[in-house]
Design an enzyme around this catalytic site. Structure first.
Site, PDB file in Angstrom:
ATOM      1  N   GLU A  25       0.872  -1.190   0.000  1.00  0.00           N
ATOM      2  CA  GLU A  25       0.000   0.000   0.000  1.00  0.00           C
ATOM      3  C   GLU A  25       0.900   1.228   0.000  1.00  0.00           C
ATOM      4  OE1 GLU A  25      -3.447   0.948  -0.038  1.00  0.00           O
ATOM      5  OE2 GLU A  25      -2.346   2.834  -0.159  1.00  0.00           O
ATOM      6  N   CYS A  51     -12.486   4.514   0.007  1.00  0.00           N
ATOM      7  CA  CYS A  51     -13.672   4.592   0.863  1.00  0.00           C
ATOM      8  C   CYS A  51     -13.361   5.216   2.220  1.00  0.00           C
ATOM      9  CB  CYS A  51     -14.273   3.202   1.031  1.00  0.00           C
ATOM     10  SG  CYS A  51     -15.654   3.167   2.169  1.00  0.00           S
ATOM     11  N   CYS A  58     -16.232   7.528   0.722  1.00  0.00           N
ATOM     12  CA  CYS A  58     -17.486   7.311   1.460  1.00  0.00           C
ATOM     13  C   CYS A  58     -17.471   7.818   2.902  1.00  0.00           C
ATOM     14  CB  CYS A  58     -17.815   5.820   1.524  1.00  0.00           C
ATOM     15  SG  CYS A  58     -17.313   4.881   0.091  1.00  0.00           S
ATOM     16  N   LYS A 114     -16.646  11.604   3.415  1.00  0.00           N
ATOM     17  CA  LYS A 114     -17.771  12.277   2.746  1.00  0.00           C
ATOM     18  C   LYS A 114     -19.007  12.251   3.641  1.00  0.00           C
ATOM     19  CE  LYS A 114     -20.648  10.017   0.920  1.00  0.00           C
ATOM     20  NZ  LYS A 114     -20.647   9.360  -0.371  1.00  0.00           N
ATOM     21  N   ALA A 152       3.848  -1.002  -5.381  1.00  0.00           N
ATOM     22  CA  ALA A 152       4.174  -2.261  -6.048  1.00  0.00           C
ATOM     23  C   ALA A 152       4.100  -2.101  -7.560  1.00  0.00           C
ATOM     24  CB  ALA A 152       3.206  -3.345  -5.593  1.00  0.00           C
ATOM     25  N   GLY A 173     -22.371  15.937 -12.879  1.00  0.00           N
ATOM     26  CA  GLY A 173     -23.757  15.684 -12.474  1.00  0.00           C
ATOM     27  C   GLY A 173     -23.935  14.303 -11.877  1.00  0.00           C
ATOM     28  N   TYR A 223     -22.714  11.179  -8.802  1.00  0.00           N
ATOM     29  CA  TYR A 223     -22.739  11.030  -7.353  1.00  0.00           C
ATOM     30  C   TYR A 223     -21.932  12.122  -6.647  1.00  0.00           C
ATOM     31  CZ  TYR A 223     -24.183   5.995  -7.316  1.00  0.00           C
ATOM     32  OH  TYR A 223     -24.827   4.803  -7.425  1.00  0.00           O
ATOM     33  N   GLU A 261     -23.351  15.142  -4.315  1.00  0.00           N
ATOM     34  CA  GLU A 261     -23.107  15.024  -2.877  1.00  0.00           C
ATOM     35  C   GLU A 261     -22.343  16.234  -2.339  1.00  0.00           C
ATOM     36  OE1 GLU A 261     -23.174  10.174  -2.360  1.00  0.00           O
ATOM     37  OE2 GLU A 261     -21.235  11.139  -2.411  1.00  0.00           O
ATOM     38  N   ARG A 314     -23.302  19.159 -17.947  1.00  0.00           N
ATOM     39  CA  ARG A 314     -23.433  19.249 -19.411  1.00  0.00           C
ATOM     40  C   ARG A 314     -24.733  18.656 -19.963  1.00  0.00           C
ATOM     41  NH1 ARG A 314     -18.915  14.815 -21.444  1.00  0.00           N
ATOM     42  NH2 ARG A 314     -19.768  13.000 -20.359  1.00  0.00           N
ATOM     43  N   ARG A 346     -27.450  11.042 -14.512  1.00  0.00           N
ATOM     44  CA  ARG A 346     -27.763  10.219 -15.687  1.00  0.00           C
ATOM     45  C   ARG A 346     -27.734   8.743 -15.280  1.00  0.00           C
ATOM     46  NH1 ARG A 346     -24.648   7.967 -19.779  1.00  0.00           N
ATOM     47  NH2 ARG A 346     -22.752   8.988 -19.050  1.00  0.00           N
ATOM     48  N   GLY A 369     -16.020  12.453 -13.005  1.00  0.00           N
ATOM     49  CA  GLY A 369     -15.805  11.017 -13.145  1.00  0.00           C
ATOM     50  C   GLY A 369     -14.473  10.557 -12.584  1.00  0.00           C
ATOM     51  N   THR A 374     -18.159   0.404  -2.726  1.00  0.00           N
ATOM     52  CA  THR A 374     -17.357  -0.339  -1.755  1.00  0.00           C
ATOM     53  C   THR A 374     -17.924  -1.734  -1.437  1.00  0.00           C
ATOM     54  OG1 THR A 374     -16.575   1.707  -0.790  1.00  0.00           O
ATOM     55  CG2 THR A 374     -16.423  -0.247   0.601  1.00  0.00           C
ATOM     56  N   ALA A 426     -26.983   4.392  -2.745  1.00  0.00           N
ATOM     57  CA  ALA A 426     -27.501   5.639  -2.185  1.00  0.00           C
ATOM     58  C   ALA A 426     -26.649   6.794  -2.656  1.00  0.00           C
ATOM     59  CB  ALA A 426     -27.483   5.572  -0.663  1.00  0.00           C
ATOM     60  N   HIS A 447     -46.607   2.955  11.611  1.00  0.00           N
ATOM     61  CA  HIS A 447     -47.166   4.290  11.558  1.00  0.00           C
ATOM     62  C   HIS A 447     -46.790   5.093  12.796  1.00  0.00           C
ATOM     63  CE1 HIS A 447     -50.022   7.332  10.305  1.00  0.00           C
ATOM     64  NE2 HIS A 447     -50.479   7.381  11.539  1.00  0.00           N
ATOM     65  N   GLU A 484     -43.847   3.732   5.483  1.00  0.00           N
ATOM     66  CA  GLU A 484     -45.129   3.017   5.373  1.00  0.00           C
ATOM     67  C   GLU A 484     -45.756   3.213   3.995  1.00  0.00           C
ATOM     68  OE1 GLU A 484     -48.483   4.487   7.830  1.00  0.00           O
ATOM     69  OE2 GLU A 484     -47.199   6.189   8.319  1.00  0.00           O
TER      70      GLU A 484
HETATM   71  P1  NDP Z   1     -19.938   9.653 -12.282  1.00  0.00           P
HETATM   72  O1  NDP Z   1     -19.474   8.789 -13.368  1.00  0.00           O
HETATM   73  O2  NDP Z   1     -21.061   9.234 -11.432  1.00  0.00           O
HETATM   74  O3  NDP Z   1     -20.296  11.097 -12.849  1.00  0.00           O
HETATM   75  C1  NDP Z   1     -19.401  11.806 -13.638  1.00  0.00           C
HETATM   76  C2  NDP Z   1     -20.092  13.052 -14.103  1.00  0.00           C
HETATM   77  O4  NDP Z   1     -19.170  13.862 -14.833  1.00  0.00           O
HETATM   78  C3  NDP Z   1     -21.248  12.759 -15.032  1.00  0.00           C
HETATM   79  O5  NDP Z   1     -22.290  13.636 -14.715  1.00  0.00           O
HETATM   80  C4  NDP Z   1     -20.645  13.053 -16.406  1.00  0.00           C
HETATM   81  O6  NDP Z   1     -21.572  13.478 -17.352  1.00  0.00           O
HETATM   82  C5  NDP Z   1     -19.713  14.182 -16.088  1.00  0.00           C
HETATM   83  N1  NDP Z   1     -18.652  14.310 -17.072  1.00  0.00           N
HETATM   84  C6  NDP Z   1     -17.881  13.318 -17.575  1.00  0.00           C
HETATM   85  N2  NDP Z   1     -16.999  13.808 -18.451  1.00  0.00           N
HETATM   86  C7  NDP Z   1     -17.217  15.121 -18.522  1.00  0.00           C
HETATM   87  C8  NDP Z   1     -16.627  16.175 -19.270  1.00  0.00           C
HETATM   88  N3  NDP Z   1     -15.649  15.946 -20.136  1.00  0.00           N
HETATM   89  N4  NDP Z   1     -17.108  17.412 -19.091  1.00  0.00           N
HETATM   90  C9  NDP Z   1     -18.124  17.654 -18.240  1.00  0.00           C
HETATM   91  N5  NDP Z   1     -18.707  16.698 -17.498  1.00  0.00           N
HETATM   92  C10 NDP Z   1     -18.264  15.452 -17.637  1.00  0.00           C
HETATM   93  O7  NDP Z   1     -18.625   9.944 -11.445  1.00  0.00           O
HETATM   94  P2  NDP Z   1     -18.340  10.520 -10.020  1.00  0.00           P
HETATM   95  O8  NDP Z   1     -17.004  11.125 -10.151  1.00  0.00           O
HETATM   96  O9  NDP Z   1     -19.451  11.348  -9.497  1.00  0.00           O
HETATM   97  O10 NDP Z   1     -18.256   9.206  -9.145  1.00  0.00           O
HETATM   98  C11 NDP Z   1     -17.512   8.078  -9.583  1.00  0.00           C
HETATM   99  C12 NDP Z   1     -18.154   6.804  -9.158  1.00  0.00           C
HETATM  100  O11 NDP Z   1     -17.858   6.573  -7.787  1.00  0.00           O
HETATM  101  C13 NDP Z   1     -19.672   6.789  -9.228  1.00  0.00           C
HETATM  102  O12 NDP Z   1     -20.178   6.472 -10.476  1.00  0.00           O
HETATM  103  C14 NDP Z   1     -20.001   5.728  -8.204  1.00  0.00           C
HETATM  104  O13 NDP Z   1     -19.889   4.470  -8.805  1.00  0.00           O
HETATM  105  C15 NDP Z   1     -18.932   5.923  -7.170  1.00  0.00           C
HETATM  106  N6  NDP Z   1     -19.420   6.728  -6.048  1.00  0.00           N
HETATM  107  C16 NDP Z   1     -20.411   6.233  -5.260  1.00  0.00           C
HETATM  108  C17 NDP Z   1     -20.897   6.961  -4.211  1.00  0.00           C
HETATM  109  C18 NDP Z   1     -21.996   6.414  -3.380  1.00  0.00           C
HETATM  110  O14 NDP Z   1     -22.213   5.208  -3.398  1.00  0.00           O
HETATM  111  N7  NDP Z   1     -22.733   7.237  -2.640  1.00  0.00           N
HETATM  112  C19 NDP Z   1     -20.395   8.286  -3.900  1.00  0.00           C
HETATM  113  C20 NDP Z   1     -19.369   8.728  -4.810  1.00  0.00           C
HETATM  114  C21 NDP Z   1     -18.913   7.964  -5.818  1.00  0.00           C
HETATM  115  P3  NDP Z   1     -22.456  12.458 -18.228  1.00  0.00           P
HETATM  116  O15 NDP Z   1     -23.480  11.931 -17.295  1.00  0.00           O
HETATM  117  O16 NDP Z   1     -23.020  13.361 -19.272  1.00  0.00           O
HETATM  118  O17 NDP Z   1     -21.532  11.438 -18.754  1.00  0.00           O
END
Ligand code: NDP
Length: 442
Positions: free
Chosen positions: A12, A20, A25, A28, A92, A160, A162, A166, A183, A189, A246, A295, A325, A421, A426
């Site tokens: 590591e 996480c 997680c 956060k 590693a 847009g 997670y 958040e 975007r 999405r 992302g 996770t 969630a 209730h 419910e």
């Molecule tokens: P996501 O993949 O969920 O979202 C990425 C966002 O960035 C999308 O809205 C995407 O748009 C946008 N995007 C991608 N490329 C571009 C670009 N070139 N310009 C502008 N916008 C862009 O990634 P996150 O980083 O939010 O999270 C990563 C992953 O980690 C999640 O998918 C999830 O699996 C995990 N996660 C889970 C959590 C939980 O369980 N509560 C909390 C945080 C993370 P578009 O939709 O148009 O592609």
């Protein structure tokens, strides 16, 4: 030897616990909980409480959070020790399919060379930002958001998914003037369209400015902040800009090619249903394989790996009906199919039940926040195939709803369950009216 009687070593390069625990997680959720207090105070005032000098101190919070994260990381490291695992603090790199080199960890400060019969890669992911965007170097990602030296007055968050949703909630709740720019036509999405529309409306009620269908053209650092130049012609100055666009698998400089470990078209480690890579003795799990980046899913992939490889019981994790969630404010809990997915998957008709209501808790406040609950039912089998909740405690509720969805229970079985209730949950067992197809979102 470790618990299973094997000799196990873990390399590591940073702190034990992974994304996480260290920068995901767990911290956060502490930030969400700190942030939600402001809303709780507003509700409390409706109930007759008053707080003349309520104020939030960011450094106090950061310190408490960091102490707790260090404690948790320490527990993970200690548990590895107790299990008999050798923990090597270093990076590693694969030299061949059976050899790993860890720089600076050998005798005399040279590389430590370890050979292994079997190797498991679980290096996770890293934030991704559009590197070709002018001025993007002035933006931070979630990694830095956990350690901001001071709470900004104004923040703009791009994305847009997670993380974007958040963190927008976190900062808005802490009193930061927050703008979310995405975007696409609506946030989150891939989620059910009713959830997306409902949440977008609710987070605006909590003071987040949401700009949809728009991206940056550039970022410009000035004496007073960072100016966000947007496609729509706006120039919006904020103190901090965070990109949550992302995450990508962390595969760089791991020596994968040398070891015969191939990537897929999206740059993630290519694995089969049993998490085996293209090298016969190497497996990979978690975000580095970009399957379902959660996770608890990575943990199940690890358990399946253990069953398959060490217990001779080939086990593939079942990705169906995994609840998830989003810790937005209000939060989202989802399990199973969205309505539009269900229309594809359940060839026949789909029944949809929707409830929108004001939580009892808000009765004495001026808040017009609404909870959304939606059940998606396969009309032929009558199985509940999707549950979607936006509202307080949605993550807690969805964990339990997920048992029923995973078990394949029918709408009649849900309805046979007597209500508790007065609760929000419910509603899930008292939904009677099918939504007419014309009003349902696609
Ligand atoms: P996501 O993949 O969920 O979202 C990425 C966002 O960035 C999308 O809205 C995407 O748009 C946008 N995007 C991608 N490329 C571009 C670009 N070139 N310009 C502008 N916008 C862009 O990634 P996150 O980083 O939010 O999270 C990563 C992953 O980690 C999640 O998918 C999830 O699996 C995990 N996660 C889970 C959590 C939980 O369980 N509560 C909390 C945080 C993370 P578009 O939709 O148009 O592609």
């Amino acid at each position: 030897t470790a618990l299973g009687g094997k000799r196990v070593a873990i390399a590591e390069e940073f702190r034990v616990g992974g994304t996480c625990v260290v920068r995901g997680c767990v911290p956060k959720k502490f930030m969400v909980m700190a942030s939600e207090v402001s809303h709780a105070l507003e509700i409390a005032e409706g109930y007759g409480w008053s707080f003349d000098s309520a104020k939030f101190d960011w450094p106090t919070f950061l310190e408490a959070k960091d102490v707790e994260i260090a404690r948790l990381s320490g527990i993970y490291a200690a548990n590895l020790g107790k299990a008999g695992v050798d923990l090597i603090h270093g990076r590693a790199v694969l030299k061949d399919a059976h050899t790993v080199e860890i720089a600076g960890k050998g005798e005399d400060g040279g590389p430590l060379v370890i050979t292994a019969e079997k190797i498991l890669i679980a290096t996770g992911g890293r934030p991704w930002v559009p590197a070709d965007l002018p001025g993007v170097e002035h933006a931070i990602t979630s990694e830095e958001a956990f350690h901001l030296p001071e709470l900004p007055k104004r923040i703009l968050i791009a994305g847009g998914g997670y993380i974007a949703v958040e963190f927008a909630g976190i900062f808005a709740g802490l009193g930061v003037e927050t703008t979310l720019i995405y975007r696409g036509p609506n946030i989150l999405r891939g989620f059910d369209d009713d959830v997306r529309a409902h949440l977008a409306g609710e987070i605006e009620k909590r003071g987040i400015k949401v700009i949809l269908g728009c991206q940056h053209t550039s970022l410009e650092k000035t004496a007073t902040g960072i100016v966000n130049h947007l496609e729509n012609g706006m120039a919006l100055e904020t103190d901090v800009v965070m990109f949550a666009t992302g995450r990508v698998p962390h595969v760089k400089d791991l020596g994968l090619e040398t070891a015969g470990v191939a990537l897929n078209d999206d740059g993630a480690i290519k694995v089969d249903a049993f998490s085996k890579t293209t090298a016969d003795n190497i497996w990979a799990i978690g975000d580095v394989t970009d399957r379902m980046n959660l996770t608890p899913v990575a943990i199940r992939e690890a358990v399946a790996f253990h069953e398959t490889v060490w217990r001779d019981t080939p086990t593939a994790f079942d990705y169906e009906a995994v609840a998830t969630a989003v810790f937005s404010q209000p939060p989202v809990g989802v399990v199973g199919l969205s309505e539009s997915e269900a229309r594809h998957v359940c060839k026949g008709e789909v029944d949809v039940y929707v409830a929108r209501f004001r939580p009892m808790k808000y009765a004495f406040t001026g808040s017009d926040e609404r909870v959304l609950m939606k059940l998606v039912v396969d009309a032929t089998s009558q199985k509940v195939v999707g549950v979607h909740i936006v509202g307080p405690e949605a993550p807690e509720m969805i964990q339990l709803a997920a048992i029923a969805v995973k078990a394949g229970l029918t709408k009649a079985q849900w309805d046979a369950t007597c209500a508790v209730h007065p609760t929000m949950a419910e509603e899930l067992v008292t939904l009677k009216e099918k939504q007419s197809p014309t009003t349902s979102a696609g």
